[in-house]
Structures are given as C-alpha cells and as structure tokens.
Scaffold this motif. Structure first.
Motif, PDB file in Angstrom:
ATOM      1  N   ARG A 117       0.778  -1.337   0.069  1.00  0.00           N
ATOM      2  CA  ARG A 117       0.037   0.103  -0.108  1.00  0.00           C
ATOM      3  C   ARG A 117       0.923   1.169  -0.097  1.00  0.00           C
ATOM      4  N   TYR A 118       2.066   1.324  -0.348  1.00  0.00           N
ATOM      5  CA  TYR A 118       2.834   2.273  -0.267  1.00  0.00           C
ATOM      6  C   TYR A 118       2.353   3.477  -1.336  1.00  0.00           C
ATOM      7  N   PRO A 119       2.709   4.819  -0.927  1.00  0.00           N
ATOM      8  CA  PRO A 119       2.135   5.726  -2.050  1.00  0.00           C
ATOM      9  C   PRO A 119       2.742   5.451  -3.428  1.00  0.00           C
TER      10      PRO A 119
ATOM     11  N   ALA B 249       1.848   3.087  -5.339  1.00  0.00           N
ATOM     12  CA  ALA B 249       1.589   1.663  -5.751  1.00  0.00           C
ATOM     13  C   ALA B 249       0.373   1.634  -7.005  1.00  0.00           C
ATOM     14  N   ARG B 250       0.787   0.993  -7.999  1.00  0.00           N
ATOM     15  CA  ARG B 250      -0.237   0.695  -9.353  1.00  0.00           C
ATOM     16  C   ARG B 250       0.214   0.066  -9.946  1.00  0.00           C
ATOM     17  N   CYS B 251      -0.713  -0.738 -10.874  1.00  0.00           N
ATOM     18  CA  CYS B 251      -0.231  -1.518 -11.685  1.00  0.00           C
ATOM     19  C   CYS B 251       0.532  -1.006 -13.153  1.00  0.00           C
ATOM     20  N   ASP B 252       1.308  -1.625 -13.803  1.00  0.00           N
ATOM     21  CA  ASP B 252       1.992  -1.265 -15.122  1.00  0.00           C
ATOM     22  C   ASP B 252       1.672  -1.812 -16.017  1.00  0.00           C
ATOM     23  N   ILE B 253       0.596  -2.468 -16.242  1.00  0.00           N
ATOM     24  CA  ILE B 253       0.097  -2.948 -17.627  1.00  0.00           C
ATOM     25  C   ILE B 253      -1.440  -2.465 -17.384  1.00  0.00           C
TER      26      ILE B 253
ATOM     27  N   SER C 158      20.415  -7.893   6.165  1.00  0.00           N
ATOM     28  CA  SER C 158      20.733  -8.171   7.835  1.00  0.00           C
ATOM     29  C   SER C 158      21.933  -7.184   7.784  1.00  0.00           C
ATOM     30  N   TYR C 159      21.709  -5.897   7.987  1.00  0.00           N
ATOM     31  CA  TYR C 159      22.680  -4.941   8.296  1.00  0.00           C
ATOM     32  C   TYR C 159      23.294  -5.004   9.554  1.00  0.00           C
ATOM     33  N   GLU C 160      24.311  -4.775  10.003  1.00  0.00           N
ATOM     34  CA  GLU C 160      24.703  -4.564  11.381  1.00  0.00           C
ATOM     35  C   GLU C 160      23.956  -3.423  12.242  1.00  0.00           C
TER      36      GLU C 160
ATOM     37  N   GLY D  32      16.834   1.224  -1.638  1.00  0.00           N
ATOM     38  CA  GLY D  32      16.296   0.580  -2.683  1.00  0.00           C
ATOM     39  C   GLY D  32      15.678   1.708  -3.958  1.00  0.00           C
ATOM     40  N   THR D  33      15.991   1.143  -5.236  1.00  0.00           N
ATOM     41  CA  THR D  33      15.355   1.990  -6.356  1.00  0.00           C
ATOM     42  C   THR D  33      15.107   1.007  -7.204  1.00  0.00           C
ATOM     43  N   GLY D  34      14.176  -0.077  -6.691  1.00  0.00           N
ATOM     44  CA  GLY D  34      13.569  -0.742  -7.695  1.00  0.00           C
ATOM     45  C   GLY D  34      12.166  -0.342  -8.196  1.00  0.00           C
ATOM     46  N   ALA D  35      11.426  -1.203  -8.837  1.00  0.00           N
ATOM     47  CA  ALA D  35      10.097  -0.919  -9.239  1.00  0.00           C
ATOM     48  C   ALA D  35       9.052  -0.146  -8.064  1.00  0.00           C
ATOM     49  N   SER D  36       9.198  -0.684  -6.895  1.00  0.00           N
ATOM     50  CA  SER D  36       8.366  -0.126  -5.861  1.00  0.00           C
ATOM     51  C   SER D  36       8.897   1.254  -5.395  1.00  0.00           C
ATOM     52  N   ALA D  37      10.130   1.378  -4.987  1.00  0.00           N
ATOM     53  CA  ALA D  37      10.667   2.657  -4.762  1.00  0.00           C
ATOM     54  C   ALA D  37      10.500   3.770  -5.684  1.00  0.00           C
TER      55      ALA D  37
ATOM     56  N   GLN E 223      21.013   4.620  -3.307  1.00  0.00           N
ATOM     57  CA  GLN E 223      20.785   3.710  -4.613  1.00  0.00           C
ATOM     58  C   GLN E 223      22.071   2.712  -4.945  1.00  0.00           C
ATOM     59  N   ARG E 224      21.836   1.587  -4.959  1.00  0.00           N
ATOM     60  CA  ARG E 224      22.949   0.642  -5.340  1.00  0.00           C
ATOM     61  C   ARG E 224      22.992   0.582  -6.759  1.00  0.00           C
ATOM     62  N   THR E 225      21.766   0.270  -7.430  1.00  0.00           N
ATOM     63  CA  THR E 225      22.063   0.101  -8.890  1.00  0.00           C
ATOM     64  C   THR E 225      20.793   1.151  -9.703  1.00  0.00           C
ATOM     65  N   ALA E 226      21.360   1.849 -10.581  1.00  0.00           N
ATOM     66  CA  ALA E 226      20.272   2.666 -11.124  1.00  0.00           C
ATOM     67  C   ALA E 226      19.540   1.971 -12.250  1.00  0.00           C
TER      68      ALA E 226
ATOM     69  N   THR F 119      16.766  -6.285 -18.881  1.00  0.00           N
ATOM     70  CA  THR F 119      17.229  -7.348 -18.390  1.00  0.00           C
ATOM     71  C   THR F 119      16.845  -7.455 -16.915  1.00  0.00           C
ATOM     72  N   LYS F 120      16.565  -6.327 -16.318  1.00  0.00           N
ATOM     73  CA  LYS F 120      15.877  -6.256 -15.019  1.00  0.00           C
ATOM     74  C   LYS F 120      14.320  -5.777 -15.323  1.00  0.00           C
ATOM     75  N   ARG F 121      13.649  -6.333 -14.544  1.00  0.00           N
ATOM     76  CA  ARG F 121      12.159  -5.905 -14.783  1.00  0.00           C
ATOM     77  C   ARG F 121      12.170  -4.210 -14.976  1.00  0.00           C
ATOM     78  N   GLN F 122      11.555  -3.952 -16.045  1.00  0.00           N
ATOM     79  CA  GLN F 122      11.599  -2.274 -16.206  1.00  0.00           C
ATOM     80  C   GLN F 122      10.479  -1.705 -15.468  1.00  0.00           C
TER      81      GLN F 122
HETATM   82  O1  N01 Z   1      12.121  -4.843  -5.539  1.00  0.00           O
HETATM   83  P1  N01 Z   1      13.437  -4.989  -6.530  1.00  0.00           P
HETATM   84  P2  N01 Z   1      10.768  -3.949  -5.776  1.00  0.00           P
HETATM   85  N1  N01 Z   1      21.801  -2.987  -0.128  1.00  0.00           N
HETATM   86  O2  N01 Z   1      14.184  -6.278  -6.139  1.00  0.00           O
HETATM   87  C1  N01 Z   1      18.064  -2.668  -3.560  1.00  0.00           C
HETATM   88  C2  N01 Z   1       6.941  -6.005  -8.981  1.00  0.00           C
HETATM   89  N2  N01 Z   1       6.422  -4.663  -8.662  1.00  0.00           N
HETATM   90  O3  N01 Z   1       9.925  -4.254  -4.686  1.00  0.00           O
HETATM   91  O4  N01 Z   1      19.285  -3.632  -7.752  1.00  0.00           O
HETATM   92  C3  N01 Z   1      21.346  -2.153  -0.850  1.00  0.00           C
HETATM   93  O5  N01 Z   1      13.133  -4.605  -7.879  1.00  0.00           O
HETATM   94  C4  N01 Z   1      18.306  -3.315  -4.774  1.00  0.00           C
HETATM   95  O6  N01 Z   1      19.320  -2.956  -5.610  1.00  0.00           O
HETATM   96  P3  N01 Z   1      20.064  -3.885  -6.792  1.00  0.00           P
HETATM   97  C5  N01 Z   1       7.749  -5.994 -10.088  1.00  0.00           C
HETATM   98  O7  N01 Z   1       7.760  -7.097 -10.742  1.00  0.00           O
HETATM   99  C6  N01 Z   1       5.419  -4.436  -9.319  1.00  0.00           C
HETATM  100  O8  N01 Z   1      10.980  -2.519  -6.033  1.00  0.00           O
HETATM  101  O9  N01 Z   1      19.899  -5.254  -6.258  1.00  0.00           O
HETATM  102  N3  N01 Z   1      20.238  -2.007  -1.803  1.00  0.00           N
HETATM  103  C7  N01 Z   1      16.995  -2.830  -5.679  1.00  0.00           C
HETATM  104  O10 N01 Z   1      17.327  -1.281  -6.000  1.00  0.00           O
HETATM  105  C8  N01 Z   1       9.127  -5.652  -9.462  1.00  0.00           C
HETATM  106  O11 N01 Z   1      10.175  -6.043 -10.273  1.00  0.00           O
HETATM  107  C9  N01 Z   1       4.854  -3.191  -9.512  1.00  0.00           C
HETATM  108  O12 N01 Z   1      21.558  -3.417  -6.658  1.00  0.00           O
HETATM  109  C10 N01 Z   1      19.613  -3.314  -1.957  1.00  0.00           C
HETATM  110  C11 N01 Z   1      15.899  -2.674  -4.610  1.00  0.00           C
HETATM  111  O13 N01 Z   1      16.708  -2.587  -3.349  1.00  0.00           O
HETATM  112  C12 N01 Z   1       9.038  -6.276  -8.205  1.00  0.00           C
HETATM  113  O14 N01 Z   1       7.583  -6.038  -7.669  1.00  0.00           O
HETATM  114  C13 N01 Z   1       5.262  -2.319  -8.671  1.00  0.00           C
HETATM  115  C14 N01 Z   1      20.031  -4.162  -1.015  1.00  0.00           C
HETATM  116  C15 N01 Z   1      15.129  -3.872  -4.677  1.00  0.00           C
HETATM  117  O15 N01 Z   1      14.366  -3.711  -5.807  1.00  0.00           O
HETATM  118  C16 N01 Z   1      10.148  -6.006  -7.124  1.00  0.00           C
HETATM  119  O16 N01 Z   1      10.246  -4.893  -7.003  1.00  0.00           O
HETATM  120  C17 N01 Z   1       6.329  -2.523  -7.753  1.00  0.00           C
HETATM  121  C18 N01 Z   1      21.052  -4.189  -0.423  1.00  0.00           C
HETATM  122  N4  N01 Z   1      21.530  -5.140   0.568  1.00  0.00           N
HETATM  123  C19 N01 Z   1       6.722  -3.764  -7.779  1.00  0.00           C
HETATM  124  N5  N01 Z   1      19.166  -5.506  -1.298  1.00  0.00           N
HETATM  125  C20 N01 Z   1       3.559  -2.883 -10.328  1.00  0.00           C
HETATM  126  O17 N01 Z   1       3.617  -1.745 -10.939  1.00  0.00           O
HETATM  127  C21 N01 Z   1      18.388  -4.805  -2.242  1.00  0.00           C
HETATM  128  N6  N01 Z   1      18.595  -3.705  -2.474  1.00  0.00           N
HETATM  129  C22 N01 Z   1       2.612  -3.820 -10.848  1.00  0.00           C
END
Ligand code: N01
Length: 549
Positions: free
Chosen positions: A54-56, A58-62, A155-157, A188-193, A211-214, A330-333
C-alpha cells in the motif's frame, strides 16, 4: 466453508492465499467442481499483493482493463476502471468486489497463516496446520501465495538499533504515513521505490535515496481512463482478451517492429520516441523484437533511455548516477511518474551505495563504508523479495518420504510446467517458478493455471484416481526448456530476482518461462489432451485411514 480450530477437518481442497489466484481457484473449486474447499489467508481481507503493498504510488503497470479477470462477463461488464493504470486502492476494491459478487469470503479463513503442510503416503492426503490451531486434511492442496510475497530486508549490522520509524514498501501501514516535516531515508531503487519516491518527496522535509543500482525506468503515461475506449473494450471483450492471450507477455503491442537494424537511425529514434510516449511497457516489450536478444540492439535503446534521463535531471553528476549501465530490460523495467524530476528538488538527495556500501544502521540513521553518516527520522526499506521460492518455502512442505521442498529444490526449483513437483502429489502451484508468471499478464496467467488445475482435478475425480505428480525426468526436461529459452535472450546475463541472485546463497536458475503465454498454454493443453503424459497418475487406494501428522 470456514473450518474450526482445535479439531481435525476433512475437505476436498485447501487453497493458500486470497489474491487473484486464491479467489479464482476457490470459485472454481466450489462453484464449478462442487467441491468442499477452504482458503487460508494471512491478511484480514482479500487482495494478496494488493492488500500488502500500500505504499504511496503503488499501481499496476499494464493497463487496468488488461489487469483484470476475464472469466466472468458479468464482472467484466459491471466493473469500470477510473485510470489507465489503476492505483492500489482501486485494484484492492476490485478484488473485494469480485469476492462479494461471488460470495467467497465465507470460505476464507482470514488472519490465518499456514505453518506446515505434510503429505502422508499411507492415507494419500495432505495435512495442513495453521498458526490459529487448524488441522485440515485434504486431497488437493493449491498454492496461491504469489511470486513476490516474501519481502527481504538486508541483515545490516545494527539493524534493530534505529530509534526512528521503520517502514517497508511491501507491508505499508493501512492508515498511511504522514512524512510532513520529517527527514526520510529510503534504501532501494527498484519498481516499488521508483513509484513511491516522487510522492514521499512531495511530503517529506528531506528525502535521501540510497541507490545501489540505477534503473531504466520509463514513463507510465498514466491518466484518467478514456470513457469511449472503455466502452469499446466492454463492447468487444472477447476480442480484447483473445489478442491479449496471443501476445507474448499477455498484453498486445501492435507497433512492435522486428529488428532495430532494419530502420535507419532517424527512424529508430522516431519509433523509440513513439514507444516512450505510449508509456508502460511499450519501450521494453513493444519496440523492437531484437532488443532483448542482441547486445548491439540493446545498447541503442539503453543509450536512448540514458539520454532521456540526462535531459530530465538538471545536475549532471546526479544524472550520471541515475544512468544505468547494465543491459537494458534485463531487470524488470520499472514504470515511473516524475521519478527523475524528483531529483531536481532541493529536498531530495541521491547517495551512491555501490561505491560506498552501507556499513551499519545506527540509532539515528546509517553509516557508509566511507565513514559518511546520514541521519533521518524515518527509514524505508524497499529492498525486494525472495521471489518465487520464498513464499512456497514458508508453507513448510513435506512430500513423500518426509522430503522437504527446500531440500528437494536445493539446486533451484524442480517442476513440470511450473505447476507441480515430483514427490509432492496433488500439490499445485499457481504461477509457480518456471511458468510464465511475472512475465505474462498476471490475471490471465492465473486463470490459465486455475483452469488447468481444475481440468486435472476433474480428470482425477471422474477416473477414481488418488494422486498425480510429474515424472522426475520431466522436471529435468522442463528446466532445460526454461533455461534454454532464457539463454537465447539477454535476460540471464544480469543479476536479478528472476535468477534468484538478489538473495545471498540462493541457487541461481532462471525461474520464468519466456516462451510466451500462448506457447506455454499449448504445452499445458497437450498434456491434458494426452491424458497427462509426463505425469504419474495413481489409483491405488490408501493403505490406511487418514493419519494426522
Ligand atoms: O524490488 P526490487 P521492488 N543493499 O528487487 C536494492 C513488482 N512490482 O519491490 O538492484 C542495498 O526490484 C536493490 O538494489 P540492486 C515488479 O515485478 C510491481 O522494487 O539489487 N540495496 C534494488 O534497488 C518488481 O520488479 C509493481 O543493486 C539493496 C531494490 O533494493 C518487483 O515487484 C510495482 C540491497 C530492490 O528492488 C520487485 O520490485 C512495484 C542491499 N543489501 C513492484 N538489497 C507494479 O507496478 C536490495 N537492494 C505492478
């Protein structure tokens, strides 16, 4: 039915999870197969992933209309989506509407977590135990736990020493969080963040993004649903769904071109620009057929996205830090709305934790390996999931001869079709590992799995069969199929949760079938047509009454 605690109940089928998968499975078992079925769900309501995340932002992307059930014309006609890409509250409301419409809640045991699941060879039945004291014996056991429901937090210290507020995007408080006047750090800077950061930045006094990975995030291009378009879809839903099922990822991209090298550089830029404007996954899955296969084609799109980022982020140093360097797609866009512009705000800073990783969490914030300290009032983890296998392992499954699923899968998942695994008879996985799952339209993929499982159960019941499980050799063959398709693409070249490499120590294997939904369905249908070739069906009667384990 719902089942009582502290007594042994016998039912035909147990389903775990009340998201898209669990709801349709329950409806199918109860209303089509006329079976006695119960669902266990850890949350206090239906929704699955849409209940928890329920994070701010959050929505579908199809698009919303694709992201919905197709099995009921009545539901399709009655429900209308307000936005092109629905937000989490609307998707949750939709699943509540489906549950009410089909009167499903009475069969769901909420706030109940399965703690163990054991197959008894003498009775040929599963015994499921819950944290609320249920013991249920069943013939069919079906997982609807989803692929991304076990969040991981590094599991950070000093992790527990932080004195401020701690949140995770995957289990966001129901009442929301007010960040007004607060300093916030997000890891974290994945799809959720990427969905959450722009909205948190609007509220917080200061937001620091670690950010670890752009990422190659591209614009979602969301907006209100066009009523004329919605009317047209509703008038011809069967064509709409037919085209979706035929498309590789369950969503049609009719403007896809075969090869980037067949166009002139100017045409390429023009086409990529059109895909960018179309939004969603158009650039990723609908631009050129060779982008995910050919490194040179891939590099052209990667540079196109990086140039877009450079054009949107004012500070050149920050822009370069936000430019990804892995193979595009190659990572989920991730799909974004104002994500890159957020870094132009005075109250947002970006910290590179690849060059200087987090050393420890402190009482007031965190410390990096270069001795830098960052203090904040609130810490948000958006660090991903133990995808595919994590939620299944939490069911504590023990199959024939007392073998635990974790042990049987110690070198990665072993399945046939991503639906069943040897030694765990009558146990089915909706969107399991090695099926199209997360790289296909989820609701449609779930429907195909539920209907396949229903066919199996119908076959078993009409032929007086007791158990079904795949032949072990078929699992090796299927893994080879999944891996060889994946290896023909660029996808496995990057460390992602598709391969399990986001989790330290997790065996690496590609866990998504990339051959497309239509090809996959054909393989599943051929299994049914051949009366379950590749599966062992047994009609031996139980040697013993149910023994509760
Ligand atoms: O998770 P992620 P998410 N120290 O794994 C970082 C679906 N989804 O929740 O890339 C520091 O993508 C990690 O860094 P790195 C969708 O399928 C759908 O964002 O490993 N950083 C990355 O930046 C999506 O792909 C929607 O270097 C650390 C982040 O945390 C999937 O859920 C919306 C770390 C994790 O990103 C997951 O997305 C949102 C560490 N030890 C999500 N460990 C829709 O729209 C991890 N990270 C439907």
């Amino acid at each position: 039915m719902s089942v009582k605690t502290n007594t042994i109940s016998c039912v035909d089928a147990v389903v775990v999870g009340a998201g898209f998968a669990g709801l349709y499975m329950l409806h199918t078992l109860r209303d089509k197969l006329k079976m006695n079925a119960v669902v266990f769900e850890a949350a206090d309501d239906v929704g699955g992933t849409w209940y928890w995340n329920r994070y701010p932002g959050a929505r579908c992307d199809i698009s919303s209309y694709h992201y919905s059930f197709s099995f009921s014309e009545e539901i399709q006609q009655e429900w209308s989506w307000s936005e092109k890409y629905a937000a989490q509250p609307e998707i949750l409301a939709y699943l509540g509407f489906v549950a009410d419409k089909l009167d499903l809640r009475g069969n769901i045991n909420f706030e109940t977590r399965v703690i163990s699941s054991s197959f008894d060879e003498s009775s040929q039945r599963w015994t499921i135990k819950t944290d609320k004291g249920h013991t249920v014996v069943c013939k069919y056991y079906i997982s609807g736990v989803g692929t991304l429901s076990t969040a991981t937090i590094p599991s950070y210290e000093g992790k527990d020493t932080f004195k401020g507020e701690v949140y995770s995007t995957s289990t966001w408080p129901h009442q929301g969080v007010d960040f007004t006047g607060k300093t916030v750090g997000i890891i974290g800077t994945g799809a959720s963040a990427i969905q959450a950061i722009p909205l948190i930045a609007e509220q917080a006094k200061h937001l620091t993004v670690f950010q670890r990975t752009a990422n190659y995030a591209t614009p979602l291009q969301n907006g209100p649903m066009n009523p004329a378009e919605a009317t047209a879809i509703k008038a011809d839903y069967s064509r709409f769904r037919h085209e979706a099922r035929a498309a590789l990822a369950g969503v049609p991209f009719p403007n896809m071109r075969e090869s980037i090298f067949k166009d002139s550089p100017a045409e390429v830029q023009q086409h990529l620009e059109a895909c960018w404007k179309e939004g969603g996954f158009a650039l990723w899955l609908g631009s050129y057929g060779d982008v995910l296969f050919d490194e040179k084609a891939n590099a052209i799109v990667a540079e196109f996205v990086r140039n877009k980022i450079r054009g949107r982020v004012k500070d050149p140093k920050t822009a370069e830090l936000l430019c990804p360097d892995y193979l595009y797609g190659t990572k989920r866009q991730p799909c974004e709305t104002n994500y890159f512009e957020t870094y132009n705000r005075d109250n947002v800073s970006l910290v590179d934790i690849k060059s200087a990783p987090i050393r420890k969490i402190t009482e007031t914030g965190l410390e990096l390996s270069n001795d830098q300290h960052h203090d904040f009032d609130c810490l948000i983890y958006s660090t991903g999931f133990d995808a595919f296998t994590g939620p299944l392992f939490k069911l504590n499954l023990t199959g024939r001869k007392g073998i635990r699923l974790q042990d049987y899968w110690c070198e990665g998942p072993r399945t046939h079709l991503g639906l069943m695994t040897h030694g765990f008879p009558n146990f089915f996985m909706i969107t399991g590992p090695q099926s199209p799952s997360v790289l296909f339209n989820m609701p449609l993929g779930i429907e195909q799995h539920v209907e396949w499982i229903a066919d199996v159960i119908h076959h078993m019941e009409t032929n007086d069969l007791e158990t079904i499980e795949p032949e072990k050799a078929k699992e090796d063959e299927w893994r080879e199929v999944v891996e060889s398709i994946a290896n023909s693409t660029l996808m496995p070249k990057t460390n992602t949760w598709y391969t399990g490499s986001n989790i330290p120590g997790k065996p690496r294997s590609f866990m998504v079938y990339l051959g497309g939904g239509a090809a996959y369905k054909q393989v599943c249908d051929e299994v049914v047509d051949s009366e379950y070739s590749g599966f062992i069906l047994d009609n031996a009667a139980a040697t013993q009454e149910v023994a509760v384990l």
